[in-house]
Every structure is written in C-alpha cells, then in structure tokens.
Design a protein around this motif. Structure first.
Motif, mmCIF file in Angstrom:
data_model
loop_
_atom_site.group_PDB
_atom_site.id
_atom_site.type_symbol
_atom_site.label_atom_id
_atom_site.label_comp_id
_atom_site.label_asym_id
_atom_site.label_seq_id
_atom_site.Cartn_x
_atom_site.Cartn_y
_atom_site.Cartn_z
ATOM 1 N N ALA A 1 0.869 -1.189 0.000
ATOM 2 C CA ALA A 1 0.000 0.000 0.000
ATOM 3 C C ALA A 1 0.897 1.228 0.000
ATOM 4 O O ALA A 1 1.155 1.839 1.033
ATOM 5 C CB ALA A 1 -0.923 -0.011 1.209
ATOM 6 N N ALA A 2 1.400 1.568 -1.183
ATOM 7 C CA ALA A 2 2.414 2.619 -1.301
ATOM 8 C C ALA A 2 1.898 3.989 -0.873
ATOM 9 O O ALA A 2 2.675 4.858 -0.491
ATOM 10 C CB ALA A 2 2.919 2.687 -2.743
ATOM 11 N N LYS A 3 0.603 4.165 -0.963
ATOM 12 C CA LYS A 3 -0.038 5.373 -0.445
ATOM 13 C C LYS A 3 -0.976 4.948 0.673
ATOM 14 O O LYS A 3 -1.514 3.845 0.642
ATOM 15 C CB LYS A 3 -0.815 6.087 -1.565
ATOM 16 N N SER A 4 -1.149 5.794 1.653
ATOM 17 C CA SER A 4 -1.911 5.407 2.845
ATOM 18 C C SER A 4 -3.254 4.791 2.489
ATOM 19 O O SER A 4 -4.035 5.365 1.727
ATOM 20 C CB SER A 4 -2.144 6.616 3.750
ATOM 21 N N ASN A 5 -3.507 3.614 3.052
ATOM 22 C CA ASN A 5 -4.806 2.974 2.822
ATOM 23 C C ASN A 5 -5.744 3.162 4.004
ATOM 24 O O ASN A 5 -6.735 2.457 4.148
ATOM 25 C CB ASN A 5 -4.640 1.487 2.502
#
Length: 339
Positions: A109-113
């Motif tokens: 999850a490279a960007k906040s999930n």
C-alpha cells in the motif's frame, strides 16, 4: 490507470528476473501467509500469484490464513505459525520496540490505505474537531489505530485524554456504531469506507493531506528467515511482484477479479462493488514515484513513521537501528535495480 509503457517495462523485468517452469510436486515448499482480514482484494497480488501460478513457478505452495489485525499477524510470525504476513508499518515498529525481529520486505500500500472519516453531514471538519469525541476502529491494535493516533497527535490531541478509541469492528458493526451514535468518526481503510458508503452511511475524509504519504500495510517476514533462507524470501517477493504487475494491466482485469473471487467468494458476491473496491485498492498500491519500481520503501517515510510513533507513545524513543526494520534488497532485485 497505470501507464502502458511503465507496465510493459515492469512485466519485462519480472519475466527476465526468474521465470522458470513450475516445480515438481516433490520440490514444492509449503509457505503460510497470514493477512489481517479475510479480504482477497486487499491482498490481490497474492491471489493473482496463486491463480496465475507465479508461486508455483518459484517452487512455492502458498496457503493463506486470515486473522484479526496486524497485531495477530505479527504474533503468528513471531511464534513460527506463518512465514510471511501483511501488517501495517506502525505495528511493525512497535513490535521492533519490543525486540521482535520482524522486517518489512515489500511496500504494497504505497499510499496510505487508511483515513479518518466522519458522516458526510457531520459538523466535524478537521481532526482537531474530534476533541472529546469517540473514534471507532476495526480492531484494538491494528494498523488503523496507530494511523489515527498519529493523525490526532498531529492535531495536538492525546489518546485517552482528549478523545477515545472504541473497537467496533468493520462492515455492519461499524455501520451500526455510526447509526447509534456510539462513534463520531472512524479510522477506515479504503475497503471500510467503501463498505460504509455502500451500506448507506455516506462518509467523507478529514485526514490532513500530509498523512496520505504514509504507506500502509505491506509484506513482512522475520529477520532470521532473511538470514537463514534469503532465497525463499526472494522467491516469495518475486512472485508477489509478478502478481502485482499482472494485476495492474487493464487487459488482465477479468482474470484478476476471478482470482480474487476464488480467494474470497463472499467478498465478490456483489461483482460491481468488488470491482469498484479493487480499483480503489489498486490505485493505493501504485507509488507516486516509480523510479525504484513497485514495492520500494522510501527510507525518509520510515523516519516519519518512527517520529509519529514516538509522538503518539507507541515507541519510547528511536529504535537503535531503524534500517533493520525494513529492507529494499529483494524489491530492488525483482525490479532489476539491484547493484
């Protein structure tokens, strides 16, 4: 949508870096992977790697077990009940603060999930407005708790003094908690927010933009596994990377949806919702900066995660060696970027 040129480059790299024929049954190594919820969509690259035979090509027979939250995932790994898992970075740092030698190996999850959401018609506009309020969470010690605590700490509010957490579960229980007024906000994953909206509780995000750079759950293993069997770790990472690349190609969409439905049929009963949720989750896994490829962990964001964990009280102080909490060795190899 992933740029086609980037996709082709990724797939070429993945194919060049170790595609071999499937191992024979006698050569297969059994591996247990634990995830913090039953969702196949949130671990879509694992189910694609199973369905497309990418694990088999590496000689791995992977079984998936769902347990409740990142804390349980880390407990399963540290007790030897599983070899790989998908917890959040906050719980990983907290575990290392307790001398648990867990290591992040792939940033999925490279960007906040996660995000803090409130009902669409709520007067609450910012985290500071939650002073004296109750924030719902899916689990008592999952990644969503650490994320929300960090957001609230940034607003100058302290857990237990200025606001409280209430574990209400996800899906239906979270919907009921909003409807009954038990909670004023909810620390939601991408899936949680989609479910709430589907079930008639329209929610909106109040998370400050600066927190969205904090990557979410990713793949981990124990330090002794890396030291004693690095080839196994590389095989696992190569397979999930291939599954990740495959899933990002729009041409493979129907196959990907079918693999996820096979992994969790109940989750995909509403095909339209499952497809929409997959799109939301998938977008979170594409880094803003693709320089180092899929799965790469920016060291500077680990520094930020540690700082927020200290500010929130999850860590008493800096870890003796923060770089021991993660490694980019395997992701750089599978992306063709290792020296």
């Amino acid at each position: 949508m992933l740029n086609r040129r980037i996709f082709n480059a990724l797939m070429a790299s993945a194919l060049a870096l170790g595609l071999t024929g499937p191992a024979t049954a006698q050569e297969m190594t059994k591996v247990v992977f634990v995830q913090p919820s039953p969702s196949a969509i949130n671990s879509f690259n694992v189910f694609v790697a199973i369905g497309e035979g990418f694990f088999a090509e590496e000689g791995l027979e992977v079984s998936v077990e769902a347990i409740n939250g990142s804390g349980a995932v880390l407990q399963a790994l540290s007790s030897g009940q599983a070899m790989f898992g998908r917890p959040g970075p906050g719980p990983v740092l907290a575990a290392r603060g307790r001398d648990v030698d867990v290591v992040f190996i792939y940033n999925f999850a490279a960007k906040s999930n996660f995000g803090v959401v409130v009902p669409a018609d709520s007067p609450i506009q910012t985290p500071a407005d939650l002073k004296g309020k109750v924030i719902g969470t899916g689990t008592a010690d999952g990644a969503e708790v650490g994320f929300a605590r960090n957001v609230m700490s940034g607003a100058g509010l302290t857990d237990g003094t200025d606001y409280t957490f209430l574990t209400v579960g996800d899906g239906g229980p979270a919907t009921a908690a909003f409807s009954s007024g038990e909670i004023d906000a909810y620390s939601a994953s991408t899936a949680d927010a989609a479910i709430l909206n589907q079930r008639g509780v329209a929610v909106r995000e109040i998370t400050p933009p600066e927190y969205m750079r904090f990557f979410g759950n990713g793949f981990v293993t124990m330090g002794d596994t890396i030291r004693n069997n690095p080839e196994l770790v590389e095989k696992f990472v190569r397979a999930i990377h291939k599954g990740h690349v495959f899933a990002l190609d729009p041409a493979n969409r129907e196959k990907v949806l079918a693999h996820m439905a096979a992994g969790n049929p109940q989750e995909s009963e509403d095909a339209a919702f499952a497809a929409a949720l997959f799109d939301a989750v998938k977008d979170k896994t594409i880094p803003v900066d693709m320089t180092n490829g899929l799965g790469y962990q920016p060291p500077e964001v680990w520094e930020e995660w540690q700082a927020t964990q200290i500010a929130g009280g999850e860590l008493a102080g800096p870890l003796p060696d923060l770089t021991a909490a993660y490694t980019n060795e395997f992701t750089l190899k599978v992306n063709g970027s290792a020296n």
